[in-house]
Every structure is written in C-alpha cells, then in structure tokens.
Write a protein that holds these residues in place. Structure first.
Motif, PDB file in Angstrom:
ATOM      1  N   ASN A  86       0.798  -1.228   0.000  1.00 24.09           N
ATOM      2  CA  ASN A  86       0.000   0.000   0.000  1.00 24.09           C
ATOM      3  C   ASN A  86       0.829   1.276   0.000  1.00 24.09           C
ATOM      4  O   ASN A  86       0.385   2.302  -0.497  1.00 24.09           O
ATOM      5  N   ALA A  87       2.064   1.222   0.563  1.00 22.04           N
ATOM      6  CA  ALA A  87       2.862   2.447   0.724  1.00 22.04           C
ATOM      7  C   ALA A  87       2.993   3.177  -0.600  1.00 22.04           C
ATOM      8  O   ALA A  87       3.220   2.557  -1.638  1.00 22.04           O
ATOM      9  N   GLY A  88       2.856   4.486  -0.568  1.00 23.61           N
ATOM     10  CA  GLY A  88       3.017   5.238  -1.811  1.00 23.61           C
ATOM     11  C   GLY A  88       2.755   6.709  -1.619  1.00 23.61           C
ATOM     12  O   GLY A  88       2.164   7.129  -0.629  1.00 23.61           O
ATOM     13  N   SER A  89       3.219   7.497  -2.586  1.00 20.93           N
ATOM     14  CA  SER A  89       2.934   8.935  -2.605  1.00 20.93           C
ATOM     15  C   SER A  89       2.906   9.357  -4.068  1.00 20.93           C
ATOM     16  O   SER A  89       3.305   8.596  -4.946  1.00 20.93           O
ATOM     17  N   ALA A  90       2.428  10.567  -4.307  1.00 15.87           N
ATOM     18  CA  ALA A  90       2.281  11.012  -5.710  1.00 15.87           C
ATOM     19  C   ALA A  90       3.601  11.479  -6.312  1.00 15.87           C
ATOM     20  O   ALA A  90       3.643  11.970  -7.428  1.00 15.87           O
ATOM     21  N   GLY A  91       4.695  11.356  -5.537  1.00 17.03           N
ATOM     22  CA  GLY A  91       6.015  11.654  -6.092  1.00 17.03           C
ATOM     23  C   GLY A  91       6.415  13.115  -5.985  1.00 17.03           C
ATOM     24  O   GLY A  91       5.798  13.874  -5.231  1.00 17.03           O
ATOM     25  N   PRO A  92       7.435  13.517  -6.734  1.00 17.52           N
ATOM     26  CA  PRO A  92       7.959  14.883  -6.617  1.00 17.52           C
ATOM     27  C   PRO A  92       6.905  15.943  -6.981  1.00 17.52           C
ATOM     28  O   PRO A  92       5.884  15.612  -7.587  1.00 17.52           O
ATOM     29  N   HIS A  93       7.206  17.215  -6.650  1.00 16.05           N
ATOM     30  CA  HIS A  93       6.225  18.288  -6.900  1.00 16.05           C
ATOM     31  C   HIS A  93       5.948  18.478  -8.395  1.00 16.05           C
ATOM     32  O   HIS A  93       4.954  19.080  -8.785  1.00 16.05           O
ATOM     33  N   THR A  94       6.821  17.903  -9.254  1.00 10.93           N
ATOM     34  CA  THR A  94       6.610  17.993 -10.705  1.00 10.93           C
ATOM     35  C   THR A  94       5.432  17.132 -11.160  1.00 10.93           C
ATOM     36  O   THR A  94       5.121  17.101 -12.356  1.00 10.93           O
ATOM     37  N   ASN A  95       4.772  16.459 -10.212  1.00  4.47           N
ATOM     38  CA  ASN A  95       3.626  15.615 -10.588  1.00  4.47           C
ATOM     39  C   ASN A  95       2.473  16.427 -11.192  1.00  4.47           C
ATOM     40  O   ASN A  95       1.579  15.867 -11.807  1.00  4.47           O
ATOM     41  N   VAL A  96       2.491  17.742 -11.009  1.00  8.02           N
ATOM     42  CA  VAL A  96       1.408  18.576 -11.576  1.00  8.02           C
ATOM     43  C   VAL A  96       1.601  18.821 -13.075  1.00  8.02           C
ATOM     44  O   VAL A  96       0.698  19.324 -13.747  1.00  8.02           O
ATOM     45  N   LEU A  97       2.774  18.467 -13.615  1.00  7.92           N
ATOM     46  CA  LEU A  97       3.092  18.820 -14.996  1.00  7.92           C
ATOM     47  C   LEU A  97       2.638  17.758 -16.000  1.00  7.92           C
ATOM     48  O   LEU A  97       2.751  16.570 -15.734  1.00  7.92           O
ATOM     49  N   PRO A  98       2.173  18.187 -17.176  1.00  5.58           N
ATOM     50  CA  PRO A  98       1.915  17.241 -18.274  1.00  5.58           C
ATOM     51  C   PRO A  98       3.233  16.917 -18.981  1.00  5.58           C
ATOM     52  O   PRO A  98       4.235  17.613 -18.745  1.00  5.58           O
ATOM     53  N   PRO A  99       3.258  15.904 -19.846  1.00  3.49           N
ATOM     54  CA  PRO A  99       4.536  15.453 -20.422  1.00  3.49           C
ATOM     55  C   PRO A  99       5.358  16.542 -21.115  1.00  3.49           C
ATOM     56  O   PRO A  99       6.579  16.607 -20.931  1.00  3.49           O
ATOM     57  N   THR A 100       4.728  17.435 -21.902  1.00  7.16           N
ATOM     58  CA  THR A 100       5.533  18.388 -22.686  1.00  7.16           C
ATOM     59  C   THR A 100       6.095  19.521 -21.826  1.00  7.16           C
ATOM     60  O   THR A 100       6.997  20.232 -22.266  1.00  7.16           O
ATOM     61  N   ALA A 101       5.579  19.683 -20.605  1.00 10.06           N
ATOM     62  CA  ALA A 101       6.123  20.727 -19.720  1.00 10.06           C
ATOM     63  C   ALA A 101       7.547  20.391 -19.293  1.00 10.06           C
ATOM     64  O   ALA A 101       8.252  21.228 -18.736  1.00 10.06           O
ATOM     65  N   PHE A 102       7.978  19.149 -19.557  1.00  9.61           N
ATOM     66  CA  PHE A 102       9.344  18.751 -19.195  1.00  9.61           C
ATOM     67  C   PHE A 102      10.361  19.088 -20.294  1.00  9.61           C
ATOM     68  O   PHE A 102      11.539  18.801 -20.135  1.00  9.61           O
ATOM     69  N   ILE A 103       9.900  19.692 -21.380  1.00 13.51           N
ATOM     70  CA  ILE A 103      10.849  20.100 -22.427  1.00 13.51           C
ATOM     71  C   ILE A 103      11.810  21.118 -21.807  1.00 13.51           C
ATOM     72  O   ILE A 103      11.365  22.111 -21.195  1.00 13.51           O
ATOM     73  N   GLY A 104      13.101  20.822 -21.899  1.00 12.33           N
ATOM     74  CA  GLY A 104      14.105  21.706 -21.288  1.00 12.33           C
ATOM     75  C   GLY A 104      14.288  21.462 -19.809  1.00 12.33           C
ATOM     76  O   GLY A 104      15.065  22.150 -19.149  1.00 12.33           O
ATOM     77  N   LYS A 105      13.530  20.509 -19.236  1.00 14.78           N
ATOM     78  CA  LYS A 105      13.648  20.192 -17.796  1.00 14.78           C
ATOM     79  C   LYS A 105      13.955  18.708 -17.649  1.00 14.78           C
ATOM     80  O   LYS A 105      13.266  17.982 -16.927  1.00 14.78           O
ATOM     81  N   GLU A 106      14.983  18.266 -18.374  1.00 15.95           N
ATOM     82  CA  GLU A 106      15.254  16.828 -18.437  1.00 15.95           C
ATOM     83  C   GLU A 106      15.645  16.251 -17.072  1.00 15.95           C
ATOM     84  O   GLU A 106      15.298  15.122 -16.746  1.00 15.95           O
ATOM     85  N   GLU A 107      16.365  17.056 -16.300  1.00 13.61           N
ATOM     86  CA  GLU A 107      16.773  16.571 -14.970  1.00 13.61           C
ATOM     87  C   GLU A 107      15.541  16.324 -14.091  1.00 13.61           C
ATOM     88  O   GLU A 107      15.435  15.301 -13.401  1.00 13.61           O
ATOM     89  N   ALA A 108      14.604  17.265 -14.169  1.00 13.07           N
ATOM     90  CA  ALA A 108      13.368  17.133 -13.381  1.00 13.07           C
ATOM     91  C   ALA A 108      12.577  15.918 -13.865  1.00 13.07           C
ATOM     92  O   ALA A 108      11.984  15.183 -13.063  1.00 13.07           O
ATOM     93  N   LEU A 109      12.584  15.692 -15.170  1.00 13.91           N
ATOM     94  CA  LEU A 109      11.853  14.541 -15.727  1.00 13.91           C
ATOM     95  C   LEU A 109      12.469  13.223 -15.240  1.00 13.91           C
ATOM     96  O   LEU A 109      11.752  12.297 -14.842  1.00 13.91           O
ATOM     97  N   GLU A 110      13.811  13.207 -15.229  1.00 12.41           N
ATOM     98  CA  GLU A 110      14.489  12.000 -14.767  1.00 12.41           C
ATOM     99  C   GLU A 110      14.082  11.700 -13.315  1.00 12.41           C
ATOM    100  O   GLU A 110      13.804  10.555 -12.962  1.00 12.41           O
ATOM    101  N   LYS A 111      14.017  12.764 -12.508  1.00 12.92           N
ATOM    102  CA  LYS A 111      13.630  12.586 -11.102  1.00 12.92           C
ATOM    103  C   LYS A 111      12.163  12.125 -11.009  1.00 12.92           C
ATOM    104  O   LYS A 111      11.834  11.211 -10.239  1.00 12.92           O
ATOM    105  N   GLU A 112      11.306  12.783 -11.789  1.00 12.77           N
ATOM    106  CA  GLU A 112       9.871  12.436 -11.793  1.00 12.77           C
ATOM    107  C   GLU A 112       9.683  10.941 -12.133  1.00 12.77           C
ATOM    108  O   GLU A 112       8.913  10.237 -11.476  1.00 12.77           O
TER     109      GLU A 112
END
Ligand SMILES: NC(=O)c1ccc[n+]([C@@H]2O[C@H](COP(=O)([O-])OP(=O)(O)OC[C@H]3O[C@@H](n4cnc5c(N)ncnc54)[C@H](OP(=O)(O)O)[C@@H]3O)[C@@H](O)[C@H]2O)c1
Length: 267
Positions: A86-112
C-alpha cells in the motif's frame, strides 16, 4: 488466525486496513512502516489491540526487509496469508506537470520518472520477493498491490488528465508486473491483484486534489467516467469495500487490475 501485512500503515488507507482488520481478534496484523514519527495513532491502536504488530523497516533495503520478514515469521510460525503493498505517494512536486512541460527540464523529468519507478515498482518487488517464502506457506496466498486509476489507460483516455506522469507510469508498470507474478506463481496457488482504492479522503488525496481549483478540475474530469462522484470516500468505507474484493480473490480473477469493488468502477 489469518495473518495480514500492510506496508505504509501509519496513515490513510494503510492505517484503515490495520484498524479494520485488527477489530477481529481472529486476524493477526503486521503494520510495515518506515518510521515511528507519523505512527502516533498506530501505536495507540497497538497499545489497545494485541493482534497489531508494528514492524519498522525500509522498503528499499533487501537486508532490512529480510529482517522484517523474519520478525513476521517468528510471530506467525513461518507464514503470511495476505501481503498488501500500500505504501506510496504522488512523487515529486513535478507531478502537476503534463509530459511536454518537461521540455528543457530533463533533470526534473528523470527525477519524476525514477522516483516513481523506485516507489511503485522496485520497492513493491523487493517487498514481494522478501516475503514470498512466508506467503508460500500461508493459507490464503494473496498478494495485493494498491494501484491507482491514474495507471489505467482507458481511465486516462476518458478523463483526459495529462499530469501525474511518473506516478501513473509507475502504477501502470506495477500492474503488469503483478500480472507477471500471478502468472509465475499460479501453479503454487498464489493469487495477485492490482486494486485501485477509489478516491479516498487521505493526506495524499488532499495533497493532489485538495486545492479548490484543482478539485474542481478533477471533479469535472472524473464526471466523464462517473457523473455521480462528489468527493473522496471516507477511509473506513473505502477499506471495507477493498477488503470484500480481497476476500473474493480467487485463482480465476488473479492477475487482474480492478477498482475497489473488483470491477472497473473506479470510485
Ligand atoms: N487516497 C487516494 O485517493 C488514492 C487514490 C489512488 C491510489 N492511492 C494509493 O493508495 C496508497 C495509499 O495512499 P494514501 O492515500 O493512504 O496515502 P497517505 O495517507 O499519504 O499515506 C501514505 C502511507 O505510505 C507511506 N509511505 C509513503 N511513501 C513511502 C516510502 N517511500 N516508503 C515507505 N512508506 C511510504 C506513508 O508513511 P509515512 O507516514 O512515513 O509518510 C504512509 O503510511 C498509495 O499507494 C496511493 O498511491 C490513493
């Protein structure tokens, strides 16, 4: 005596499982938690009900998980009937972003992606493999992964929710791995199930859908699936329906990915 182990049992749905199950003295209940710091209500419950056992462990550490399994084994005489991941969380704060919002934010995407894969796939696989010997010797032989409708392709297609990218991928990934465990272990009588708990009134739900604008957006999206949904279900009610589905798990429906009622009703 039926023995149950639940990961992430300090709060929310996990604590709801411990509370519900331990009310019956015929159940022996193990709360697998990472820290006592949020476990006040759990410790209070364990003080009142002798069938509640708190086991502090690290869900990513095979050695510590082995020690946790040994503690459970000692208390049960070498077996475990039902394991609930059962343990879980929605992950990093970048969880609010849709896929294309990670353009130019590859490090954040890797973390997500990586954080969610670790939480939703690696960790549950470590836990299953650490407790497998005990489940093999159990009477019920059931392994349950608490998933999310976010990991369901059709749910996402219909609601059109583009965010929680890594979390959704992690839940979807573990759904198929649960089916793989089910396929491999069926000859031994072990059954697996990925079950979405519904929209449940917990800290996690408050974090993801609590903000009024977000909640309005989510409700509109959810109404495309179920026009009757008005808000999150209280924990006790959500857990009671999940337990009914777990008790109904048989070899025939093993390996499925379902909602809390055992079908595609996600709320
Ligand atoms: N609530 C919903 O509407 C909803 C919807 C879909 C799916 N789910 C799923 O249901 C499950 C339970 O969620 P919840 O709503 O009950 O959340 P919650 O109230 O936030 O509780 C999460 C529990 O998991 C533990 N946990 C979180 N990350 C962990 C980690 N990395 N290692 C070990 N323990 C960890 C927490 O422990 P600490 O107290 O130590 O932080 C806590 O006991 C999750 O898998 C979630 O994805 C919930």
């Amino acid at each position: 005596m039926v023995s149950w182990a639940v990961t992430g049992a300090t709060r929310g749905i996990g604590f709801g499982y411990i509370d519900n199950l331990s009310a019956d003295p015929n159940n022996q209940v193990f709360a697998l938690i990472r820290s006592l710091s949020t476990a006040g209500p759990l410790q209070e419950l364990a003080g009142k009900r002798k069938n509640v056992h708190i086991v502090v462990t690290d869900l990513y550490d095979i050695k510590k998980l082995g020690e946790a399994a040994a503690k459970v084994s000692k208390a049960t005489g070498g077996s475990l009937d039902v394991l609930i991941l059962n343990a879980g969380s929605a992950g990093p704060h970048t969880n609010v972003l849709p896929p294309t919002a990670f353009i130019g934010k590859e490090e954040a995407l890797e973390k997500e992606i990586n954080e969610n894969m670790k939480n939703n796939i690696l960790s549950p696989m470590f836990v299953i493999n650490s407790f497998l010997e005990l489940v093999r010797k159990g009477q019920e032989k059931k392994i349950i992964f608490i998933s999310s409708p976010s990991g369901d392709l059709e749910f996402t297609r219909i609601t059109g929710i583009p965010s929680v990218v890594g979390y959704s991928a992690g839940k979807a990934g573990m759904n198929i791995i649960m089916t793989k465990f089910g396929a491999e272990l069926a000859p031994e009588g072990i059954k697996t199930l990925s079950m979405s708990p519904g929209w449940v009134a917990t800290d996690a739900a408050e974090q993801v859908t609590g903000e009024p604008e977000v909640r309005k957006y989510m409700l509109n999206a959810f109404h495309k699936i179920d026009p009757t949904v008005t808000g999150p279900t209280p924990v006790a009610e959500a857990v009671a329906s999940q337990l009914k589905t777990i008790r109904g798990l048989t070899a025939e429906n093993s390996g499925k990915s379902v909602g809390r009622f055992g079908n595609n009703d996600w709320f």
